[in-house]
Scaffold this active site. Structure first.
Site, PDB file in Angstrom:
ATOM      1  N   ARG A   1      18.405 -20.065  17.260  1.00 30.71           N
ATOM      2  CA  ARG A   1      17.868 -19.213  18.332  1.00 30.71           C
ATOM      3  C   ARG A   1      16.626 -18.449  17.894  1.00 30.71           C
ATOM      4  O   ARG A   1      15.816 -18.033  18.724  1.00 30.71           O
ATOM      5  CB  ARG A   1      18.938 -18.244  18.834  1.00 30.71           C
ATOM      6  CG  ARG A   1      19.325 -17.153  17.849  1.00 30.71           C
ATOM      7  CD  ARG A   1      20.512 -16.338  18.348  1.00 30.71           C
ATOM      8  NE  ARG A   1      20.789 -15.158  17.550  1.00 30.71           N
ATOM      9  CZ  ARG A   1      21.427 -15.153  16.387  1.00 30.71           C
ATOM     10  NH1 ARG A   1      21.848 -16.298  15.860  1.00 30.71           N
ATOM     11  NH2 ARG A   1      21.655 -14.032  15.730  1.00 30.71           N
TER      12      ARG A   1
ATOM     13  N   CYS B   1       0.875  -1.160   0.000  1.00 29.84           N
ATOM     14  CA  CYS B   1       0.000   0.000   0.000  1.00 29.84           C
ATOM     15  C   CYS B   1       0.917   1.215   0.000  1.00 29.84           C
ATOM     16  O   CYS B   1       2.124   1.068  -0.217  1.00 29.84           O
ATOM     17  CB  CYS B   1      -0.997  -0.025   1.146  1.00 29.84           C
ATOM     18  SG  CYS B   1      -0.311   0.116   2.806  1.00 29.84           S
TER      19      CYS B   1
ATOM     20  N   HIS C   1      15.629 -14.088  10.175  1.00 31.09           N
ATOM     21  CA  HIS C   1      15.382 -14.021  11.623  1.00 31.09           C
ATOM     22  C   HIS C   1      13.921 -14.197  12.010  1.00 31.09           C
ATOM     23  O   HIS C   1      13.629 -14.670  13.104  1.00 31.09           O
ATOM     24  CB  HIS C   1      15.873 -12.679  12.181  1.00 31.09           C
ATOM     25  CG  HIS C   1      17.369 -12.559  12.189  1.00 31.09           C
ATOM     26  ND1 HIS C   1      18.024 -11.516  12.819  1.00 31.09           N
ATOM     27  CD2 HIS C   1      18.337 -13.338  11.637  1.00 31.09           C
ATOM     28  CE1 HIS C   1      19.344 -11.668  12.671  1.00 31.09           C
ATOM     29  NE2 HIS C   1      19.555 -12.760  11.941  1.00 31.09           N
TER      30      HIS C   1
HETATM   31  C1  RB5 Z   1      -3.967   5.336   0.830  1.00 28.88           C
HETATM   32  O1  RB5 Z   1      -4.052   6.699   0.635  1.00 28.88           O
HETATM   33  C2  RB5 Z   1      -3.055   5.011   1.975  1.00 28.88           C
HETATM   34  O2  RB5 Z   1      -3.614   5.404   3.177  1.00 28.88           O
HETATM   35  C3  RB5 Z   1      -2.731   3.532   1.999  1.00 28.88           C
HETATM   36  O3  RB5 Z   1      -2.144   3.177   0.790  1.00 28.88           O
HETATM   37  C4  RB5 Z   1      -1.775   3.087   3.065  1.00 28.88           C
HETATM   38  O4  RB5 Z   1      -0.648   3.924   3.110  1.00 28.88           O
HETATM   39  C5  RB5 Z   1      -2.368   2.876   4.388  1.00 28.88           C
HETATM   40  O5  RB5 Z   1      -1.715   2.416   5.334  1.00 28.88           O
END
Ligand code: RB5
Length: 149
Positions: free
Chosen positions: A137, A70, A103
């Site tokens: 570990r 995102c 890890h």
């Molecule tokens: C979208 O604008 C944005 O909020 C999303 O892509 C992300 O960064 C959210 O965590």
């Protein structure tokens, strides 16, 4: 670990759409079998709508590894980590992607689409998909993650 010819699911919201499209194209050309969970345009969407289906499928054992994106990576990562068998790591450079595997035995690489270059993202993906968990570990530490108090 060798992921060529295995299915690699990938999902993003609009904030990661262009980077996802880049990764799907170039990784397909490299021989990876990419499974695109969307989104399919730069139109504004809600990241959980695309991350939940991928994370559930991975949680159910359908795929060993996945990639989610995102804008910041945070929303996608927080959503994916609601699933008990998912360890989604938010990474922004190659060394963090390597450590997430070595890890943390991370099984989802989370990319902040608005904060890294396509080239860095590709190098991170290649390292993530070709690095083994070190165990030792780190094994007991990973096992303790789900043991909430
Ligand atoms: C979208 O604008 C944005 O909020 C999303 O892509 C992300 O960064 C959210 O965590």
């Amino acid at each position: 670990m060798e992921c060529l010819n295995k299915i690699i699911p990938i999902a993003s919201d609009h904030g990661g759409f262009e980077m996802k499209a880049y990764l799907v194209d170039i990784m397909t050309a490299m021989g990876y079998n990419m499974l695109d969970f969307g989104t399919d345009s730069s139109a504004s969407v809600d990241y959980p709508d695309f991350v939940h289906p991928l994370a559930k499928a991975l949680n159910d054992g359908k795929y060993p590894y996945g990639i989610i994106l995102c804008g910041s990576g945070n929303g996608a990562q927080i959503t994916a980590n609601k699933y008990p068998n998912v360890r989604a790591a938010l990474c922004w450079n190659v060394e963090l992607a390597r450590l997430a595997r070595q890890h943390n035995n991370a099984n989802i690489l989370t990319l902040p689409g608005r904060f890294i270059s396509n080239e860095t993202a590709l190098e991170m993906v290649k390292v993530f998909l070709s690095t083994d968990f070190e165990g030792g570990r780190h094994q007991q530490r990973v096992e303790k993650i789900s043991k909430t108090l």
